[in-house]
Write a protein that holds these residues in place. Structure first.
Motif, PDB file in Angstrom:
ATOM      1  N   VAL A 173       0.994  -1.208   0.003  1.00 12.98           N
ATOM      2  CA  VAL A 173      -0.044   0.140   0.077  1.00 12.98           C
ATOM      3  C   VAL A 173       0.949   0.960   0.102  1.00 12.98           C
ATOM      4  O   VAL A 173       1.593   1.509   1.092  1.00 12.98           O
ATOM      5  N   GLY A 174       0.796   1.766  -1.196  1.00 18.71           N
ATOM      6  CA  GLY A 174       2.004   3.126  -1.298  1.00 18.71           C
ATOM      7  C   GLY A 174       3.410   2.485  -1.169  1.00 18.71           C
ATOM      8  O   GLY A 174       3.556   1.486  -1.923  1.00 18.71           O
ATOM      9  N   ASN A 175       4.131   3.024  -0.391  1.00 19.10           N
ATOM     10  CA  ASN A 175       5.367   2.321  -0.205  1.00 19.10           C
ATOM     11  C   ASN A 175       5.471   1.497   1.001  1.00 19.10           C
ATOM     12  O   ASN A 175       6.572   1.002   1.277  1.00 19.10           O
ATOM     13  N   ALA A 176       4.384   1.160   1.688  1.00 24.89           N
ATOM     14  CA  ALA A 176       4.152   0.448   2.648  1.00 24.89           C
ATOM     15  C   ALA A 176       3.912  -1.106   2.631  1.00 24.89           C
ATOM     16  O   ALA A 176       3.328  -1.584   1.746  1.00 24.89           O
ATOM     17  N   VAL A 177       4.425  -2.126   3.062  1.00 22.94           N
ATOM     18  CA  VAL A 177       4.053  -3.364   3.238  1.00 22.94           C
ATOM     19  C   VAL A 177       3.385  -3.943   4.530  1.00 22.94           C
ATOM     20  O   VAL A 177       3.574  -3.489   5.667  1.00 22.94           O
ATOM     21  N   ILE A 178       2.273  -4.364   4.322  1.00 24.35           N
ATOM     22  CA  ILE A 178       1.244  -4.668   5.170  1.00 24.35           C
ATOM     23  C   ILE A 178       1.053  -6.381   5.191  1.00 24.35           C
ATOM     24  O   ILE A 178       0.482  -6.777   4.181  1.00 24.35           O
ATOM     25  N   ALA A 179       1.240  -7.113   6.039  1.00 22.41           N
ATOM     26  CA  ALA A 179       1.588  -8.549   6.227  1.00 22.41           C
ATOM     27  C   ALA A 179       0.253  -8.801   7.000  1.00 22.41           C
ATOM     28  O   ALA A 179       0.154  -8.357   8.313  1.00 22.41           O
ATOM     29  N   MET A 180      -0.984  -9.672   6.515  1.00 19.22           N
ATOM     30  CA  MET A 180      -2.010  -9.824   7.413  1.00 19.22           C
ATOM     31  C   MET A 180      -1.705 -11.512   7.538  1.00 19.22           C
ATOM     32  O   MET A 180      -1.995 -12.423   6.730  1.00 19.22           O
ATOM     33  N   ALA A 181      -1.571 -11.710   8.707  1.00 15.46           N
ATOM     34  CA  ALA A 181      -1.240 -12.931   9.411  1.00 15.46           C
ATOM     35  C   ALA A 181      -2.045 -13.774  10.247  1.00 15.46           C
ATOM     36  O   ALA A 181      -3.032 -13.047  10.776  1.00 15.46           O
TER      37      ALA A 181
ATOM     38  N   ASP B  69       5.330 -22.053  10.260  1.00 17.16           N
ATOM     39  CA  ASP B  69       5.208 -21.721   8.884  1.00 17.16           C
ATOM     40  C   ASP B  69       4.688 -20.187   8.664  1.00 17.16           C
ATOM     41  O   ASP B  69       5.515 -19.621   7.968  1.00 17.16           O
ATOM     42  N   THR B  70       3.835 -19.800   9.693  1.00 18.66           N
ATOM     43  CA  THR B  70       3.562 -18.525   9.527  1.00 18.66           C
ATOM     44  C   THR B  70       4.795 -17.561   9.982  1.00 18.66           C
ATOM     45  O   THR B  70       5.066 -16.411   9.389  1.00 18.66           O
ATOM     46  N   VAL B  71       5.589 -17.643  11.054  1.00 19.51           N
ATOM     47  CA  VAL B  71       6.629 -17.116  11.423  1.00 19.51           C
ATOM     48  C   VAL B  71       7.667 -17.056  10.321  1.00 19.51           C
ATOM     49  O   VAL B  71       8.212 -15.915  10.023  1.00 19.51           O
ATOM     50  N   GLU B  72       7.954 -18.278   9.678  1.00 13.68           N
ATOM     51  CA  GLU B  72       9.012 -18.048   8.497  1.00 13.68           C
ATOM     52  C   GLU B  72       8.234 -17.127   7.293  1.00 13.68           C
ATOM     53  O   GLU B  72       9.091 -16.604   6.599  1.00 13.68           O
ATOM     54  N   TRP B  73       7.195 -17.270   7.001  1.00 15.17           N
ATOM     55  CA  TRP B  73       6.508 -16.481   6.191  1.00 15.17           C
ATOM     56  C   TRP B  73       6.678 -15.061   6.326  1.00 15.17           C
ATOM     57  O   TRP B  73       7.007 -14.074   5.460  1.00 15.17           O
ATOM     58  N   LEU B  74       6.245 -14.806   7.842  1.00 18.68           N
ATOM     59  CA  LEU B  74       6.697 -13.298   8.029  1.00 18.68           C
ATOM     60  C   LEU B  74       8.051 -12.778   7.758  1.00 18.68           C
ATOM     61  O   LEU B  74       8.385 -11.665   7.343  1.00 18.68           O
ATOM     62  N   ARG B  75       9.036 -13.722   8.198  1.00 18.24           N
ATOM     63  CA  ARG B  75      10.405 -13.282   7.991  1.00 18.24           C
ATOM     64  C   ARG B  75      10.716 -13.172   6.479  1.00 18.24           C
ATOM     65  O   ARG B  75      11.320 -12.089   6.121  1.00 18.24           O
ATOM     66  N   SER B  76      10.051 -13.972   5.742  1.00 17.45           N
ATOM     67  CA  SER B  76      10.291 -13.702   4.209  1.00 17.45           C
ATOM     68  C   SER B  76       9.685 -12.367   3.996  1.00 17.45           C
ATOM     69  O   SER B  76      10.333 -11.583   2.872  1.00 17.45           O
ATOM     70  N   VAL B  77       8.614 -11.943   4.230  1.00 16.89           N
ATOM     71  CA  VAL B  77       7.941 -10.713   3.827  1.00 16.89           C
ATOM     72  C   VAL B  77       8.839  -9.612   4.426  1.00 16.89           C
ATOM     73  O   VAL B  77       9.049  -8.689   3.637  1.00 16.89           O
ATOM     74  N   VAL B  78       9.339  -9.456   5.600  1.00 17.85           N
ATOM     75  CA  VAL B  78      10.296  -8.571   6.178  1.00 17.85           C
ATOM     76  C   VAL B  78      11.443  -8.437   5.253  1.00 17.85           C
ATOM     77  O   VAL B  78      12.079  -7.396   4.884  1.00 17.85           O
ATOM     78  N   ALA B  79      12.117  -9.778   5.036  1.00 19.49           N
ATOM     79  CA  ALA B  79      13.246 -10.012   4.279  1.00 19.49           C
ATOM     80  C   ALA B  79      13.239  -9.122   2.741  1.00 19.49           C
ATOM     81  O   ALA B  79      13.987  -8.472   2.388  1.00 19.49           O
TER      82      ALA B  79
ATOM     83  N   ALA C 210      10.973  -6.927   1.865  1.00 20.93           N
ATOM     84  CA  ALA C 210      10.520  -5.490   1.680  1.00 20.93           C
ATOM     85  C   ALA C 210      11.742  -4.594   1.276  1.00 20.93           C
ATOM     86  O   ALA C 210      12.984  -4.732   1.750  1.00 20.93           O
ATOM     87  N   ALA C 211      11.335  -3.576   0.760  1.00 21.86           N
ATOM     88  CA  ALA C 211      12.519  -2.326   0.363  1.00 21.86           C
ATOM     89  C   ALA C 211      13.055  -1.975   1.623  1.00 21.86           C
ATOM     90  O   ALA C 211      12.483  -1.732   2.680  1.00 21.86           O
TER      91      ALA C 211
END
Length: 248
Positions: free
Chosen positions: A100-108, A123-133, A135-136
């Protein structure tokens, strides 16, 4: 500047009352002269996870503004996928990342099938790590989920909060781009911190739960208060401000 409307716990149950309250909130949001950039709905979309309840939700949760959702403890993952996301039925966690714009929103997905309390699967924690990794470097990151991971001094909700084995908190503390945590479940407006990051709890559209200090053996569930929601504003100074708005 990014503005996020945040509602939670509509509990569509096939009856008119909760649907009418959501309709009022959505009409208010959709009628704003300066609309938010996205609408977050942090769980308990349905009251018992039935297809009919999700059909009711789809009829009310309508907007030209992107609507980002995650399930809660009252939701059913397979029905949620089928009825809300037009996906094949699947009982695995529903995790979705959005830009959203330049932001990343992870809905977990913090729900645990068959349990009122919450937890993130490995698996959800790993998914969150991948989203954070992924991100710009300059992207603010927000994480939305259902269960608060802290005590809120609610005699009902504190017994079924998010259980964190430390991996979620470690993730939050590891990256300063994570600037906001959004949840629901408590049926009350609340603001605190978790892992040094603002934790902002949206009120329920359907009802309000009484806190510890009311001193009642049976906590009050108040159905008379008008529906309300939160607005989160992340400005150009990287400050997060939250407004809570009652829709009369």
């Amino acid at each position: 500047m990014i503005v996020l409307a945040h509602l939670s716990d509509p509990h569509f149950d096939g009856e008119a009352r909760n649907a009418e309250r959501v309709d009022r909130v959505m009409s208010y949001i959709n009628g704003l002269p300066n609309p938010p950039d996205a609408i977050l709905v942090t769980g308990d979309i349905a009251d018992s996870g039935s297809a009919a309840e999700y059909a009711q939700a789809r009829a009310s949760l309508v907007s030209d503004i992107p609507i980002l959702m995650c399930p809660g403890n009252h939701d059913d993952r397979s029905a949620f996928r089928t009825e809300m996301l037009d996906q094949a039925p699947d009982a695995t966690p529903i995790n979705r990342a959005h830009t959203v714009g330049n932001a990343v929103i992870a809905m977990a997905d913090s729900s645990v099938p068959g349990e009122p309390g919450g937890a993130f699967t490995p698996d959800t924690v790993e998914w969150l790590r991948s989203v954070v990794a992924g991100a710009a470097p300059d992207a603010p990151i927000f994480i939305g989920f259902h269960h608060p991971p802290v005590q809120l001094f609610s005699p009902i909700v504190d017994s079924m909060q998010l259980h964190d084995d430390g991996s979620f908190r470690e993730l939050i503390e590891s990256d300063r781009r994570i600037v906001g945590l959004f949840c629901g479940h408590a049926h009350t407006s609340a603001s605190t911190t978790y892992g040094g990051v603002p934790l902002l709890v949206a009120p329920s559209v359907s009802s309000v739960l009484g806190p510890d200090w009311e001193g009642r053996e049976q906590p009050v569930v108040d159905y008379s208060i008008p529906p309300s929601l939160a607005f989160h504003v992340f400005d150009n100074t990287h400050r997060l401000t939250t407004h809570y708005r009652v829709v009369g």
